[in-house]
Design a protein around this motif. Sequence first.
Motif, PDB file in Angstrom:
ATOM      1  N   ASN A  97     -10.893   6.298   1.277  1.00 60.01           N
ATOM      2  CA  ASN A  97      -9.792   5.349   1.458  1.00 60.01           C
ATOM      3  C   ASN A  97     -10.368   3.957   1.652  1.00 60.01           C
ATOM      4  N   GLN A 104      -5.870   1.646   3.555  1.00 60.13           N
ATOM      5  CA  GLN A 104      -5.568   1.870   4.970  1.00 60.13           C
ATOM      6  C   GLN A 104      -4.568   0.832   5.482  1.00 60.13           C
ATOM      7  N   THR A 158      -1.144   1.740   4.206  1.00 60.66           N
ATOM      8  CA  THR A 158      -0.613   2.868   4.978  1.00 60.66           C
ATOM      9  C   THR A 158      -0.090   2.394   6.322  1.00 60.66           C
TER      10      THR A 158
END
Length: 143
Positions: A96, A101, A104
Amino acid sequence: MADRLTQLQDAVDQLANQFVASLYYINKHHDLQTLSATDTVRQEKKIEGDQDPGEKEVDPYPADVFRAGQKELAQDLIIKEQQIEAFISMLPGLDNSEKDQQDTIRQLEEELMAAEQKRKEAVKEKEAVLARLESVIRSVKRP
Protein backbone atom coordinates in the motif's frame (compact mmCIF):
# COMPACT_ATOMS: atom_id res chain seq x y z
CA MET A 1 -9.95 -7.61 19.58
CA ALA A 2 -6.52 -6.04 19.81
CA ASP A 3 -5.08 -4.17 16.87
CA ARG A 4 -2.58 -5.83 14.55
CA LEU A 5 0.52 -4.19 16.01
CA THR A 6 -0.44 -5.24 19.54
CA GLN A 7 -1.01 -8.81 18.35
CA LEU A 8 2.36 -8.75 16.60
CA GLN A 9 4.12 -7.41 19.71
CA ASP A 10 2.46 -10.05 21.89
CA ALA A 11 3.54 -12.79 19.49
CA VAL A 12 7.14 -11.50 19.45
CA ASP A 13 7.15 -11.41 23.27
CA GLN A 14 5.83 -14.97 23.39
CA LEU A 15 8.51 -16.06 20.91
CA ALA A 16 11.20 -14.50 23.12
CA ASN A 17 9.78 -16.37 26.13
CA GLN A 18 9.81 -19.60 24.13
CA PHE A 19 13.47 -19.02 23.22
CA VAL A 20 14.35 -18.57 26.89
CA ALA A 21 12.36 -21.65 27.88
CA SER A 22 14.09 -23.68 25.15
CA LEU A 23 17.55 -22.57 26.26
CA TYR A 24 16.68 -23.37 29.88
CA TYR A 25 15.45 -26.84 28.90
CA ILE A 26 18.61 -27.58 26.91
CA ASN A 27 20.90 -26.19 29.62
CA LYS A 28 19.10 -28.00 32.45
CA HIS A 29 18.55 -31.42 30.83
CA HIS A 30 21.48 -32.01 28.48
CA ASP A 31 23.71 -35.01 28.89
CA LEU A 32 27.12 -34.29 30.37
CA GLN A 33 29.48 -35.41 27.61
CA THR A 34 32.93 -34.47 26.54
CA LEU A 35 33.46 -33.62 22.90
CA SER A 36 37.15 -34.48 22.73
CA ALA A 37 39.72 -36.32 24.82
CA THR A 38 41.05 -33.06 26.29
CA ASP A 39 37.65 -31.86 27.54
CA THR A 40 36.65 -32.20 31.16
CA VAL A 41 33.31 -31.81 32.88
CA ARG A 42 33.62 -29.01 35.38
CA GLN A 43 32.31 -29.62 38.86
CA GLU A 44 31.33 -26.34 40.46
CA LYS A 45 31.60 -26.04 44.19
CA LYS A 46 28.34 -25.24 45.94
CA ILE A 47 28.21 -22.24 48.21
CA GLU A 48 26.03 -22.79 51.26
CA GLY A 49 22.62 -21.20 50.92
CA ASP A 50 23.24 -20.51 47.24
CA GLN A 51 21.29 -23.40 45.82
CA ASP A 52 18.38 -25.50 46.94
CA PRO A 53 19.76 -28.84 48.22
CA GLY A 54 17.31 -30.82 46.06
CA GLU A 55 18.07 -28.80 42.92
CA LYS A 56 20.77 -30.04 40.59
CA GLU A 57 22.51 -27.71 38.18
CA VAL A 58 22.07 -30.27 35.38
CA ASP A 59 19.45 -32.98 35.48
CA PRO A 60 20.12 -35.06 32.35
CA TYR A 61 17.18 -36.74 30.65
CA PRO A 62 17.48 -39.96 28.67
CA ALA A 63 18.58 -39.25 25.09
CA ASP A 64 15.22 -40.12 23.49
CA VAL A 65 13.24 -38.00 25.97
CA PHE A 66 15.65 -35.10 25.55
CA ARG A 67 15.43 -35.26 21.73
CA ALA A 68 11.62 -35.47 21.86
CA GLY A 69 11.56 -32.38 24.10
CA GLN A 70 13.88 -30.53 21.72
CA LYS A 71 11.71 -31.48 18.75
CA GLU A 72 8.55 -30.25 20.50
CA LEU A 73 10.21 -26.95 21.47
CA ALA A 74 11.46 -26.48 17.90
CA GLN A 75 7.98 -27.12 16.50
CA ASP A 76 6.51 -24.57 18.92
CA LEU A 77 9.11 -22.01 17.82
CA ILE A 78 8.30 -22.64 14.15
CA ILE A 79 4.56 -22.29 14.74
CA LYS A 80 5.05 -19.02 16.63
CA GLU A 81 7.32 -17.71 13.87
CA GLN A 82 4.67 -18.55 11.26
CA GLN A 83 2.10 -16.73 13.38
CA ILE A 84 4.37 -13.68 13.43
CA GLU A 85 4.79 -13.88 9.64
CA ALA A 86 0.98 -13.94 9.27
CA PHE A 87 0.62 -10.85 11.48
CA ILE A 88 3.32 -9.05 9.48
CA SER A 89 1.61 -9.90 6.18
CA MET A 90 -1.63 -8.32 7.48
CA LEU A 91 0.07 -5.01 8.23
CA PRO A 92 -0.40 -2.23 5.71
CA GLY A 93 2.74 -0.95 4.15
CA LEU A 94 4.78 -2.45 1.37
CA ASP A 95 1.87 -3.22 -0.94
CA ASN A 96 0.00 0.00 0.00
CA SER A 97 1.52 3.29 -1.07
CA GLU A 98 1.27 6.39 1.12
CA LYS A 99 -1.34 7.80 -1.28
CA ASP A 100 -3.46 4.64 -0.98
CA GLN A 101 -3.29 4.85 2.81
CA GLN A 102 -4.28 8.55 2.75
CA ASP A 103 -7.19 7.76 0.42
CA THR A 104 -8.34 5.03 2.80
CA ILE A 105 -8.11 7.43 5.75
CA ARG A 106 -10.11 10.07 3.85
CA GLN A 107 -12.78 7.52 2.97
CA LEU A 108 -13.00 6.35 6.58
CA GLU A 109 -13.27 9.98 7.77
CA GLU A 110 -16.16 10.56 5.35
CA GLU A 111 -17.90 7.42 6.60
CA LEU A 112 -17.37 8.58 10.17
CA MET A 113 -18.86 12.02 9.41
CA ALA A 114 -21.90 10.40 7.75
CA ALA A 115 -22.40 8.11 10.75
CA GLU A 116 -22.06 11.08 13.12
CA GLN A 117 -24.68 13.00 11.14
CA LYS A 118 -27.06 10.02 11.37
CA ARG A 119 -26.42 9.83 15.10
CA LYS A 120 -27.23 13.53 15.54
CA GLU A 121 -30.46 13.12 13.54
CA ALA A 122 -31.41 10.12 15.69
CA VAL A 123 -30.77 12.13 18.87
CA LYS A 124 -32.98 14.98 17.57
CA GLU A 125 -35.72 12.50 16.68
CA LYS A 126 -35.45 10.91 20.12
CA GLU A 127 -35.77 14.30 21.82
CA ALA A 128 -38.82 15.15 19.69
CA VAL A 129 -40.48 11.83 20.54
CA LEU A 130 -39.71 12.34 24.23
CA ALA A 131 -41.20 15.83 24.11
CA ARG A 132 -44.40 14.50 22.47
CA LEU A 133 -44.58 11.67 24.99
CA GLU A 134 -44.14 14.10 27.86
CA SER A 135 -46.94 16.35 26.52
CA VAL A 136 -49.24 13.32 26.14
CA ILE A 137 -48.48 12.20 29.68
CA ARG A 138 -49.16 15.68 31.08
CA SER A 139 -52.44 15.95 29.19
CA VAL A 140 -53.77 12.75 30.71
CA LYS A 141 -55.91 13.51 33.77
CA ARG A 142 -57.25 11.22 36.39
CA PRO A 143 -61.00 10.50 36.19
